[in-house]
Design a protein around this motif. Sequence first.
Motif, short mmCIF file in Angstrom:
data_model
loop_
_atom_site.label_atom_id
_atom_site.label_comp_id
_atom_site.label_asym_id
_atom_site.label_seq_id
_atom_site.Cartn_x
_atom_site.Cartn_y
_atom_site.Cartn_z
N SER A 27 5.85 2.43 -0.84
CA SER A 27 7.24 2.51 -1.31
C SER A 27 7.57 3.88 -1.87
CB SER A 27 7.51 1.43 -2.37
OG SER A 27 6.87 1.74 -3.59
N GLY A 28 6.55 4.71 -2.07
CA GLY A 28 6.80 6.08 -2.51
C GLY A 28 7.64 6.84 -1.51
N ILE A 29 7.64 6.39 -0.24
CA ILE A 29 8.43 7.05 0.80
C ILE A 29 9.91 7.00 0.44
CG2 ILE A 29 9.12 6.93 3.23
CD1 ILE A 29 6.31 5.76 3.80
N TRP A 30 10.38 5.84 -0.07
CA TRP A 30 11.80 5.74 -0.42
C TRP A 30 12.06 5.77 -1.92
CZ3 TRP A 30 9.05 1.60 1.67
CH2 TRP A 30 8.92 0.47 0.88
N ARG A 31 11.01 5.53 -2.72
CA ARG A 31 11.21 5.57 -4.17
C ARG A 31 10.84 6.92 -4.79
NH1 ARG A 31 8.79 -0.33 -4.73
NH2 ARG A 31 10.72 -1.53 -5.08
#
Length: 260
Positions: free
Chosen positions: A134-138
């Motif tokens: 989720s680091g990709i979008w967060r």
Amino acid sequence: MLKQTGLVIVAAAVCLAPAGADEREEPLHSGVDAFTAAYARWDGDGFRRAAERIEEAARLRPDFFPARYWLGAARFHQALCLRDAPSSEETAERALDGAEEALEKALELDGSCGECSALLSVITGIRIGRNPLSGIWRGSRFKKQAEAALRLSPENPRVHYLIGTNYYHGPQRADSRDRARDHFLRAESLYEKELRTPADDLEPRWGYDSTLAFLGDIHREKGNREKAREYYNRTLAVNPANGKARQGLEEMEIKEENDE
């Protein structure tokens, strides 16, 4: 921050209260008192009860900034207490959701609240930690929240404490611990300044003992036992119930006995 936004409204509420009314029995004040007691004991159920009381105040006055801030802070700390218990994962997630919602509403009411942005950055970091993909979008949100916190409230000790925890608990890069230490040291200095300043009833003052305990951990990790012991003892002087400091001292004692 809270002082600027809430002081006039608080004063008006007190003036309009019925004669003889006990301010400490109002839901927001009693909820903040419950939060303070729960923080001293690091009591997840205490944070839950505090949040429920503050939530009552937020329902009564949905656009009152201090109620939204304190609801976010209480739910956030409730989630922290639950995060290490697998059986409480769903409850912790709901607490995080409640904290995020309350803090975002608080920022709508007062866009200058750097402390709210710092809390949101930690929540986003926790979510990334649970689901690294989720680091990709967060990731960009996390960065913007942390940057906003430091830009809006560079002299707020809780901002530096919270940003320090981001570096301490986040991905371990070469300079992560050094950056965490620098923010904790800045927080330590600002807390000491804050302690010399009078506070109104709804102004936050939490986090000092936790900052000192983290500094103790960092010194212990670097092998500086004397400095670690100094910080742990200072932590316990501020809050004798601080579990992180007690655990740090116990682990140091065991290690020293094993080294003999």
